[in-house]
Each structure stands twice: as C-alpha cells, then as structure tokens.
Design an enzyme around this catalytic site. Structure first.
Site, short mmCIF file in Angstrom:
data_model
loop_
_atom_site.label_atom_id
_atom_site.label_comp_id
_atom_site.label_asym_id
_atom_site.label_seq_id
_atom_site.Cartn_x
_atom_site.Cartn_y
_atom_site.Cartn_z
N CYS A 2 -6.31 22.59 13.62
CA CYS A 2 -7.43 23.39 14.07
C CYS A 2 -8.71 22.60 13.90
CB CYS A 2 -7.53 24.69 13.26
SG CYS A 2 -6.01 25.67 13.24
N VAL A 289 1.99 3.52 25.06
CA VAL A 289 0.96 2.89 25.88
C VAL A 289 1.50 1.57 26.40
CG1 VAL A 289 -1.26 1.69 25.79
CG2 VAL A 289 -1.04 3.94 24.76
N SER A 363 3.89 9.59 14.11
CA SER A 363 3.56 8.19 14.37
C SER A 363 3.76 7.38 13.09
CB SER A 363 2.11 8.06 14.87
OG SER A 363 1.20 8.44 13.87
N GLY A 364 3.60 6.06 13.21
CA GLY A 364 3.92 5.15 12.10
C GLY A 364 2.76 4.73 11.25
#
Length: 664
Positions: A2, A289, A363-364
């Site tokens: 949020c 990407v 993600s890493g």
C-alpha cells in the site's frame, strides 16, 4: 502492499484535514490502486491507498481494534503473520479477517514496539492511539519499504513517498546541496537523507514516536554479524542454505493473488524461481528485461532458466528510445538523483508485469550483500592483506579478481597493482572498503558549486555506529552496503519505487533475517572469498542450469548516456540551456555544461564510467527540480474507490465526549 500518508496539525478543522489527506493519498495512488481509506481525529488525519493482496474483502484500512482505540495505516507484508497470529490467539486474541494487517495491530497491542523484532517482512506503518493521541511510525529492518517525514512549524507530515507532500497547502520543496553532495559522492542517499531540505527518511530498523508534539526516533534492530548459527562443515552449510532459502521463498509466496518472479539471467533470481516452482500449482510466471544493445542483454540466460523450469515467460525488450522517453516519469517516482539508467527498464518491466495481471513478484535482491557477491568484497580482502602478501601470491590473486571482464589482461593487472599499493592502508577512518569506489564519487561531486566535505555524513554514520569498529574489513563493507546502496538505490530507486509505480509488490527472499544470519556465519569459513557466492552456487548446483551456476557476476546495467545521445529528448534542454542551468544555482554551471555537451556529442567509447554516472546525476537532479521544486509536468492523480472513512471527531461528539477529553 500500500501507500500511507498523514498530517498532524493542531486546531485544523476536521473537514480541512480530510481534504488534506485525500490530496496526499491522490499523489501516491499508484501504490494502491484497489481502494483508499482515511481517518480523521482532532488535529490528525492519516490514510492508506491499498494494493489488495491478502484478504481483499476484509483488509480495508485504516484498521482499528474492537475498542476503537488503536488505528493502523500499514504498507507492506509480514510474511510470518500466520505464525504470529497463532501465538496471539494463544494469548486470547481473536481475529475477524485473514489479513496480516490485523496481525500487525494485535501484535502492537500485545507487545508494543517489541513486536517489531518479531516481524519477518518489508513494511512501514503508522499506528495511532486515539486515547493518548500518540502516533508511532515504524520501518522494517532492511529498509525495504520507504517512509518519509517532515516538520513545518507546528505541522508534522509523513508518507510512503515524498510526492504526497506536494498536495499539502503551503508546502514547498528545495533541494539540499549538502545532501546532494553526499549522494553524488556515495551513489546513494544515507539512511536519513531525502535530498531535500527539511524532509527525512525514517532509517531502516527504526521507529519514531510523536508525543505531545515531540518527535523521537529509536533503533529497534541494529545490523549485527554475530547472531548466526554455528556451522561445522561445508555440507552442513550447504544444507542450511537450501533449507532457509526454501523456507524464505515459501513464506513470500503467501498471497491471495498470483505471484511471479523476475529473472535477471543470474544465479540469484534463478534460485528464487527454482524454489518458487517447488510450491507452484501451475506454471510459474517469470518476467525479464531484454536489451537491443547486446552489451547489456542477458536474454539467452533468461530463456535458458525459463525453459529449464518450464515457466510462462514474458520479456520486455528495451530500446534506447524507451529509456529516453520513460526517464522523466521514472525519476519522478524515484524521487532522488540516480547514477545510472538501470532503474528505467525496471519501471517499464513493472508496467508489463501489471499488464499481464501480476500484482506480486519475487526477485533476487540482497543475495550479493548476504553472500559476498560483489567485486567490492574481493577487492577489500586483497587490499586488507596486501602488505603481508608476497609477490608470488599477489599476482595470482589479482588475476582472480575479475574473471567476468573479458578485456581484463596483464596490463590491467599491472595498473591495479599500483592502485592497491596506494590504497592498502586506510585513508578515511571506517571507510577502507569503499575508498576506491569513492574516487568516482569525487568526480560526480564536482557538479556542486560548493561540495564541502561530501563524506562528512557517512564518516559520522560509521563513527557513531555501536560495534562497527570491531567488525572485520569485509563485514564493514557488508555493513556499508546494507546501510547505503541496498536501501538507498537497489531496493528503492531500482526496486520498490519502479514496481509500485504500477501497483506491483516486490518481495525479496534473500532479505530474510534467518538467511542473513546464516550467511554471516558461513561466509569465508570454507573458502577465501575469491569465487563470489561460492556456497550459494554449490547449494543449488543441479537445481538450475550449470551455465547459470558457473556464470560469474554480470552486474545488471542498462545503456546510460548513450540512450540520451542517440534520442536527444526535448527535456535535455534542462542541462544544455544556460538559462535552465541557472535555475539550479547550487550547480557548477561550467562543469555541468561541459560534461553534458561532451557526453551528448562524443562517441560512447570516449565517455568514461564516472562521466556517465555524473551525467545521469545531472539529468535526474534537473528533472527532480522541474517536478518537485517548480511543479511542472506533473501527472494527474486519481484516487481509487473509497473503502473506509473514519471520523473520530464525529464519534466523540456522538457519545458527548468533551473536546478536551479527546484532545491529543
């Protein structure tokens, strides 16, 4: 996930406060497009824009307890909320939702600020005690979620993003040259810095209390490197790494909506994806990407991992024109100057992720900091031992420094030998590990007309950190990364801000307290540290393709100045026009003008890394001035549907409470 905001202003009418908070929330509505809610009391208004992930029907905010005394505006996720809920139920608490928001509120009622050390998650929240009028703001231990605050006379403001303050009547932004000088020199804001006068970031692992108009901050979780388990063998270490990371991923998959994974092409995100697939009931959605410029593209490795794991893969191909076109909006969301353009493709990737119907991704981030993945750590090890090493050992270790650089050869080794001899002793107290990096920063600081001492603030930070002087050189390097570049750029500018710009929540399994504690206890225990993240790689050998396991560190980068030189977007006038540069009186105009003209006219091969970085700083400072100081070119904001509006002043009137009894 949020966005939260609030304003405390004594004697301001409730109706005016309601308008204030709605305006503030409208500026950050991108963070929570599923609904908004507000609370108004005597001299206070706060609210939330909500991204509904857990219990979409029951998690509307602000969230109050049954008595109506405590009210919570909450941003983030507590991944161990089910375990905490069971503990609280054993203490007699009952729950009416399945949302972690209610668990956070109950935990505060049960344990007060001590609850913060029990939370495993990324969060920032505001908790209001309607009985005492006290307000508490808190932020997670790794600085995953942002929270800013400002004081203007008798008014206190707070928000997940500074752009919320644009809606406050009479509030003005002014960039702070001292902070800018520090940011340029160190690549990142320090824990409390915002880049603007009078606005502070609540530091990672801290909470702030507001009592009777007095503000006080306190650290509830200091970064420690002596809390990990004892591990006696390499096999035990490998098994512990597998177990703790698997558990961390499992916790971060808790969601009532689908969770995807970002694949970078490196080993860290591949491990996260492999573990996420273990718990998936259908093909995992992955996102990457790709670049038209082969120098930056890792699409072959990304596709290899996706095919190996059988994921439903989505790639966003990035061209120079895409970076040039999206930079102004991405900088507006980042809110601080950036030293590279790599955050812009992440802005575009999150847009694609949202379009595919995904609200949550893993993600890493955090793996390199935890498991010593950066060249910085190898360089620190070698420099610290330099004077004691014989020549026959120095040479081979130098040769092992940069296996990922194809152009690194004997002539480079000779140059590095001289550099290491020069930097083998500490010149900046407490900052030995980062002294080489700061050389580039010195160049960027030349943008400032009066750069002062750009390292004064970071020197004070380490000098005042309890126990810092007892850390080893590599642990000091880790401490600095966890306190500066990780929260100040990687998790914010390149991470959270870009994903939340499109209503996508980013979760990071490597930023788990148990994973961090384990890594600190096994790093360098079974090797010399010259193969980055060796234990992590070996722990998951066979789970991901060997080509990924054995791939050396390839830093995620994007075309920097080359993209702007190729496309020449109109907003470059901000740094090419003498009239425009004069609107930034704290900059050195001749240096800025020469730099901009060189970068935009010379071949890319003639532009150095430090010139690239400095140009990105220059253009982002100019764009921030245009958006925040001059308030030009701002995007219109629209609030999502109203979930809840709580007016405590009206409730008090209904029960005939005298105003002084409810005053804060």
């Amino acid at each position: 996930m949020c966005g939260i905001a609030g304003i405390l202003k004594p004697n301001r009418p409730a109706e005016a406060l309601g308008a204030d908070i709605r305006g503030m929330l409208s500026r950050i509505a991108h963070r929570g497009p599923d609904g908004y809610g507000t609370l108004v009391d005597n001299g206070l208004a706060m609210g939330t824009v909500r991204l509904a992930i857990l219990d979409p029907a029951g998690g509307a905010q602000p969230f109050g307890d049954a008595s109506g005394r405590y009210w919570l505006c909450y941003n983030g996720e507590i991944y161990n909320y089910r375990e905490l809920r069971a503990t609280l139920e054993a203490r007699g608490f009952s729950f009416r939702t399945t949302c972690d928001t209610e668990v956070v509120l109950a935990a505060w009622i049960a344990w007060g600020p001590d609850c913060l050390t029990r939370f495993n998650g990324g969060f920032a929240f505001a908790l209001y005690d309607a009985e005492t009028g006290d307000l508490f703001l808190a932020r997670d231990r790794f600085g995953k979620r942002p929270l800013y605050y400002a004081i203007r006379g008798d008014t206190v403001l707070f928000a997940s993003e500074m752009k919320a303050f644009l809606a406050v009547p009479g509030f003005s932004f002014e960039q702070d040259p001292d902070q800018l000088s520090s940011i340029l020199a160190q690549w990142t804001p320090l824990p409390e810095q915002s880049g603007f006068f009078g606005i502070k970031s609540l530091a990672m692992g801290e909470y702030l209390s507001v009592k009777d108009g007095t503000l006080a901050t306190r650290t509830y979780d200091a970064l420690r490197f002596d809390i990990g388990p004892k591990v006696e063998s390499e096999e035990e270490a490998l098994e512990a790494i597998r177990a703790r990371l698997s558990r961390s991923v499992e916790l971060r998959l808790r969601s009532d909506v689908e969770v995807g994974v970002y694949l970078s092409g490196g080993v860290d995100s591949a491990i996260v994806a492999a573990l996420a697939r273990d718990f998936a009931s259908k093909p995992l959605s992955t996102f990457s990407v790709e670049f038209e410029d082969a120098e930056f593209d890792e699409s072959a490795e990304q596709r290899l991992v996706a095919e190996h794991l059988g994921t439903s893969h989505h790639a966003e191909r990035i061209r120079h024109v895409d970076i040039a076109n999206a930079t102004p909006e991405a900088v507006f969301h980042a809110e601080v100057p950036a030293f590279r353009s790599a955050f812009v493709p992440m802005y575009l990737l999150s847009q694609r992720t949202k379009a595919e119907g995904i609200k949550v991704i893993l993600s890493g981030e955090g793996a390199d900091e935890a498991f010593l993945g950066y060249d910085l750590f190898k360089e620190t090890l070698l420099r610290a031992a330099w004077r004691e090493l014989p020549d026959e050992i120095r040479g081979p270790r130098l040769a092992r420094l940069y296996p990922h650089l194809s152009h690194y050869g004997p002539e480079d080794s000779a140059a590095v030998t001289g550099l290491y001899a020069q930097f083998s002793e500490e010149k900046m107290p407490g900052l030995f590990s980062h002294e080489l990096r700061f050389q580039n920063g010195q160049f960027s600081a030349r943008l400032m007309k009066d750069k002062g001492d750009p390292f004064r603030a970071i020197s004070e930070l380490v000098a005042n950190a309890p126990g810092y002087e007892r850390l080893s050189p590599v642990e000091k390097a880790q401490w600095l990364e966890y306190k500066t570049l990780l929260p100040g750029y990687l998790l914010s500018t390149q991470g959270e801000r870009m994903s939340l710009a499109h209503g996508v929540e980013n979760r990071c399994p490597f930023l788990d307290p148990e994973v961090f504690a384990l890594a600190t206890s096994v790093n360098l225990k079974f090797d010399d540290g010259f193969v980055e993240k060796r234990l992590l790689r070996e722990a998951f050998r066979g789970r991901v393709p060997d080509a990924i396991t054995d791939k050396r560190k390839f830093p995620y980068r994007a075309p920097d100045a080359a993209a702007f030189a190729a496309e020449k977007p109109d907003y470059l006038d901000l740094v090419l026009s003498a009239d425009e540069l004069s609107k930034l009186p704290f900059l050195e105009p001749k240096f800025a003008s020469r730099l901009a003209n060189k970068v935009l006219t010379k071949p890319a091969a003639e532009i150095s890394t430090k010139e690239n970085q400095t140009f990105l700083y220059l253009i982002s400072i100019a764009l921030l001035d245009r958006a925040f100081v001059r308030r030009e070119g701002l995007s219109a904001s629209v609030l999502p549907p109203l979930d809840k509006a709580v007016d405590l002043t009206a409730r008090r009137a209904e029960v005939n409470l005298p105003r002084e009894a409810s005053a804060r």
